[in-house]
Design an enzyme around this catalytic site. Sequence first.
Site, PDB file in Angstrom:
ATOM      1  N   ARG A 143       8.274 -12.282  -1.900  1.00  0.00           N
ATOM      2  CA  ARG A 143       7.795 -11.406  -0.830  1.00  0.00           C
ATOM      3  C   ARG A 143       6.718 -12.110  -0.015  1.00  0.00           C
ATOM      4  O   ARG A 143       5.831 -12.766  -0.559  1.00  0.00           O
ATOM      5  CB  ARG A 143       7.234 -10.116  -1.433  1.00  0.00           C
ATOM      6  CG  ARG A 143       6.730  -9.090  -0.406  1.00  0.00           C
ATOM      7  CD  ARG A 143       5.239  -9.121  -0.187  1.00  0.00           C
ATOM      8  NE  ARG A 143       4.776  -8.069   0.720  1.00  0.00           N
ATOM      9  CZ  ARG A 143       3.518  -7.911   1.104  1.00  0.00           C
ATOM     10  NH1 ARG A 143       2.595  -8.728   0.658  1.00  0.00           N
ATOM     11  NH2 ARG A 143       3.176  -6.933   1.931  1.00  0.00           N
ATOM     12  N   ILE A 144       6.777 -11.992   1.291  1.00  0.00           N
ATOM     13  CA  ILE A 144       5.774 -12.535   2.193  1.00  0.00           C
ATOM     14  C   ILE A 144       5.154 -11.387   2.974  1.00  0.00           C
ATOM     15  O   ILE A 144       5.870 -10.561   3.534  1.00  0.00           O
ATOM     16  CB  ILE A 144       6.390 -13.570   3.152  1.00  0.00           C
ATOM     17  CG1 ILE A 144       6.895 -14.782   2.362  1.00  0.00           C
ATOM     18  CG2 ILE A 144       5.373 -14.015   4.208  1.00  0.00           C
ATOM     19  CD1 ILE A 144       7.682 -15.762   3.187  1.00  0.00           C
ATOM     20  N   GLY A 145       3.842 -11.330   2.991  1.00  0.00           N
ATOM     21  CA  GLY A 145       3.151 -10.264   3.690  1.00  0.00           C
ATOM     22  C   GLY A 145       2.681 -10.675   5.070  1.00  0.00           C
ATOM     23  O   GLY A 145       3.173 -11.642   5.656  1.00  0.00           O
ATOM     24  N   ASP A 146       1.706  -9.943   5.579  1.00  0.00           N
ATOM     25  CA  ASP A 146       1.215 -10.213   6.935  1.00  0.00           C
ATOM     26  C   ASP A 146       0.222 -11.362   6.999  1.00  0.00           C
ATOM     27  O   ASP A 146       0.073 -12.005   8.040  1.00  0.00           O
ATOM     28  CB  ASP A 146       0.548  -8.960   7.503  1.00  0.00           C
ATOM     29  CG  ASP A 146      -0.735  -8.619   6.760  1.00  0.00           C
ATOM     30  OD1 ASP A 146      -1.839  -8.848   7.294  1.00  0.00           O
ATOM     31  OD2 ASP A 146      -0.639  -8.124   5.618  1.00  0.00           O
ATOM     32  N   THR A 184      -6.573  -8.334   0.403  1.00  0.00           N
ATOM     33  CA  THR A 184      -6.651  -9.516   1.259  1.00  0.00           C
ATOM     34  C   THR A 184      -8.111  -9.875   1.509  1.00  0.00           C
ATOM     35  O   THR A 184      -8.966  -8.998   1.467  1.00  0.00           O
ATOM     36  CB  THR A 184      -5.975  -9.239   2.626  1.00  0.00           C
ATOM     37  OG1 THR A 184      -4.648  -8.798   2.413  1.00  0.00           O
ATOM     38  CG2 THR A 184      -5.946 -10.464   3.503  1.00  0.00           C
ATOM     39  N   GLY A 214      -4.583  -4.732   4.611  1.00  0.00           N
ATOM     40  CA  GLY A 214      -4.026  -3.401   4.386  1.00  0.00           C
ATOM     41  C   GLY A 214      -2.546  -3.440   4.109  1.00  0.00           C
ATOM     42  O   GLY A 214      -2.043  -4.353   3.450  1.00  0.00           O
ATOM     43  N   GLU A 215      -1.840  -2.469   4.621  1.00  0.00           N
ATOM     44  CA  GLU A 215      -0.402  -2.362   4.395  1.00  0.00           C
ATOM     45  C   GLU A 215       0.321  -3.425   5.210  1.00  0.00           C
ATOM     46  O   GLU A 215       0.524  -3.281   6.416  1.00  0.00           O
ATOM     47  CB  GLU A 215       0.090  -0.964   4.774  1.00  0.00           C
ATOM     48  CG  GLU A 215       1.553  -0.738   4.459  1.00  0.00           C
ATOM     49  CD  GLU A 215       2.056   0.592   4.986  1.00  0.00           C
ATOM     50  OE1 GLU A 215       3.251   0.650   5.343  1.00  0.00           O
ATOM     51  OE2 GLU A 215       1.271   1.562   5.046  1.00  0.00           O
ATOM     52  N   GLY A 216       0.721  -4.488   4.547  1.00  0.00           N
ATOM     53  CA  GLY A 216       1.275  -5.642   5.228  1.00  0.00           C
ATOM     54  C   GLY A 216       2.466  -5.342   6.108  1.00  0.00           C
ATOM     55  O   GLY A 216       2.566  -5.846   7.240  1.00  0.00           O
TER      56      GLY A 216
END
Length: 326
Positions: A224-227, A196, A247-249
Amino acid sequence: MVGWAIAVHGGAGVDPTLPTERQELAKQLLTRCLNLGITALKSSVSAIDVVELVVRELETDPTFNSGRGSALTEKGTVEMEASIMDGSGRRCGAVSGLTTVKNPVSLARLVMDKSPHSYLGFSGAEDFAKQMGVEREENDYFVTEDNIGMLKIAQEANSIVFDYRIPTNGYESCGVEVENPIRMNGLPISVYAPETVGCVAVDSQGHCAAATSTGGLMNKRTGRIGDSPLIGAGTYACDVCGVSCTGEGEAIIRGTLAREVAAVMEYKGLGLQEAVDFVIKERLDEGQAGLIAVSKTGEVACGYNCVGMFRGCATEDGFMEVAIWE
């Protein structure tokens, strides 16, 4: 009047075997973007304009995973997402599932400024982009040879790969197969690293803003949708601070990480760095992530619980730093 401040990031969880030349390339880009933001802030450009300007620059360069150079889906395409938030009035805009928009952060800005909505995705976002006349490219523009190689590695390992920057040769020593894989949303994955970009700024009027943009995870499922486009998770700005996460979404989403920084400042009375440290320690469970933040009083802070984070920051009093490790 307060002092301006700015911070920029290019992802958290840097692989320790990342070649020196790639580290230097990343630092050069961060320095260039930081100086771009500093010049704008010195010229009294508003915080919201500064974060858009800087993230556009990051999206245009293929060094990090956003815009050109985005990670590839399981089908070898890109699905980009971004968000932006103006702390003045907590106005925000977000987009997901973009396949042709050259600068997703600017489309997110248009969603905020030119639509009655806060979030548009996939075909609806693409239609809005056409309507707004933003610059667009064919999907191939966003696909790099490095990422084609990393997708092949990910598919061979039957894994979601976070670090699209691990060299495609000798990957067996870079963590694609490990004895105790990191878990994402309860499921094991093999590699964790930058995915990101983001920028936060506070201008001399004390107005905070934040923006985040990404191509997501290598070999991710389509859709897929992340943070990154989720307000309160990957991005948040209010009259107290501005925050951008990486980082880890899935862990960032569960912890509503960006909003938590503002919340503990508002409700626990913590200072900016104290708030960042608290949130990284207490709100990630077993997830790994990092964030950058600025406060309305001109402070800047960063924090992460992984190996490293590509980051740079500067304040009006002359402080400037570009770093990857501790």
